[in-house]
Every structure is written in C-alpha cells, then in structure tokens.
Design a protein around this motif. Sequence first.
Motif, short mmCIF file in Angstrom:
data_model
loop_
_atom_site.label_atom_id
_atom_site.label_comp_id
_atom_site.label_asym_id
_atom_site.label_seq_id
_atom_site.Cartn_x
_atom_site.Cartn_y
_atom_site.Cartn_z
N ALA A 13 0.84 -1.21 0.00
CA ALA A 13 0.00 0.00 0.00
C ALA A 13 0.87 1.25 0.00
O ALA A 13 0.37 2.37 -0.10
N GLY A 14 2.19 1.07 0.10
CA GLY A 14 3.11 2.20 0.08
C GLY A 14 3.00 3.10 1.29
O GLY A 14 3.17 4.31 1.17
N VAL A 15 2.75 2.53 2.46
CA VAL A 15 2.54 3.36 3.65
C VAL A 15 3.77 4.21 3.97
O VAL A 15 4.89 3.70 4.09
N MET A 16 3.53 5.52 4.05
CA MET A 16 4.55 6.50 4.43
C MET A 16 3.98 7.35 5.55
O MET A 16 2.87 7.88 5.42
N ASN A 17 4.72 7.46 6.64
CA ASN A 17 4.28 8.26 7.80
C ASN A 17 2.86 7.90 8.23
O ASN A 17 2.05 8.76 8.55
N GLY A 18 2.56 6.62 8.17
CA GLY A 18 1.28 6.13 8.65
C GLY A 18 0.13 6.16 7.66
O GLY A 18 -0.97 5.73 7.99
N GLU A 19 0.36 6.64 6.44
CA GLU A 19 -0.72 6.76 5.45
C GLU A 19 -0.35 6.08 4.13
O GLU A 19 0.81 6.17 3.70
N PRO A 20 -1.31 5.43 3.46
CA PRO A 20 -1.03 4.86 2.13
C PRO A 20 -0.59 5.95 1.16
O PRO A 20 -1.04 7.09 1.25
N SER A 21 0.30 5.58 0.25
CA SER A 21 0.79 6.54 -0.75
C SER A 21 1.05 5.82 -2.07
O SER A 21 0.90 4.61 -2.16
N ASP A 22 1.46 6.58 -3.07
CA ASP A 22 1.78 5.98 -4.36
C ASP A 22 3.28 5.88 -4.59
O ASP A 22 3.74 5.68 -5.71
N ILE A 23 4.08 5.97 -3.52
CA ILE A 23 5.54 5.98 -3.66
C ILE A 23 6.06 4.71 -4.33
O ILE A 23 6.87 4.79 -5.24
N LEU A 24 5.59 3.55 -3.90
CA LEU A 24 6.07 2.30 -4.49
C LEU A 24 5.62 2.20 -5.94
O LEU A 24 6.40 1.80 -6.81
N ASP A 25 4.38 2.57 -6.20
CA ASP A 25 3.85 2.50 -7.57
C ASP A 25 4.74 3.30 -8.51
O ASP A 25 5.10 2.85 -9.59
#
Length: 193
Positions: A13-25
């Motif tokens: 889910a690309g969790v960053m600082n506790g929230e899902p993100s699109d970083i891995l995508d």
Amino acid sequence: MKKIVLFGDSLLAGVMNGEPSDILDKYILDELAGMGFSGYHLVKLGNRGESSSDGLARINEAVDAEGDFVVISFGTNDSLKQKNTVEEFGENIKEIIESFDASKVILLTTGYIDTDTLPIGDNDRQRRYAEKAKQVAEEVGVNVLDLHHHMTVYPKPNEFVQKFDGIHPSTEGYHFLGALIARDIKEKLLAEG
C-alpha cells in the motif's frame, strides 16, 4: 495496457508516515519505463494490518484483477502480531500462490525491522517467516525476492525503514523495493521472448 497486481499488506500500500501513498507505484513504473517497458498499470490491493489468512480470505479479489504479473507480500503481520505460526503462514502463502499462474508471480519475503523504533519487532522471527516464504516459493516454482536478506546484508539496514514506525520502507527502501520488483518483471518479460 498490461497490469501489475500488488496483493498484500501495507508494504504494497506504500505506507509513508502512517498513510497509504503511491511511492512504491511510482518507483516500479519509473524503473520499468527506464528499462524500456512502459505502458503498465498497477492494481493496488495492499491492505494495512493483514496477515496471510486475511489475504487468503480475499484471494478472489486478486484473481479477478487478472494481472499480467502479481506481486504478493504477506508475513510481517503474521510475524509481528503472531496471527499465524510459521507453518500456518506457509500453508496460506502456498494456497495464495497456487491461485495464480506461477510464471506471473513474484513473492516478497518479510523484511527487516528497526527494533529500536519498534521494540515488539523480532528480526529472528522475521527471518524465519522469510525462510518459509522462500521454501514455499521453491516448492511451487515462483520467483521470490528475499527482502530480509537484501536489507540485512547492507551495513546500515535502518536506512531502509522509516523512523516513523520502524517497519515500513523509507523513501530509499521503497526505491530499492521498486527497483527489485521492476528488475524481476523485466527478467520475466525477457524470458518470454
């Protein structure tokens, strides 16, 4: 447009600082494009807090997505929350993998945990779950990315995880993971001819 299904826990889910993100995508798609393989779409089916049992319960969602490639990542919540023993995890992950064409699957092992930040983490236990994932992958004939190994052979593994929680990848960690996934997809594509 070809599809890559990301099926697993919060790692995908690309969790960053506790929230899902699109970083891995972003890193997966950028790496693939940089290698000359553009035109991919990601189907994100990563859910926070899920164990391999949870993944097995929603396997139809991932199968119905009909991905050209399926990246599977479970085990950290099995290990951290001890929801499933290593043996139960192995059985679950095998059943999940066998729901797909083996040539499409990339299995990720559990990774490294910064136990200073997350004291409930146990890297020896993480390693045991990683070893079980590798054993199952060999049995069923799928590619495996041994995150635990890749992260722990590096002299400063804490650089790969966020100081926020000690478990999810840092920016560098997601970049590294995206590159590993993209490389594996490239190898599969080249093998197909």
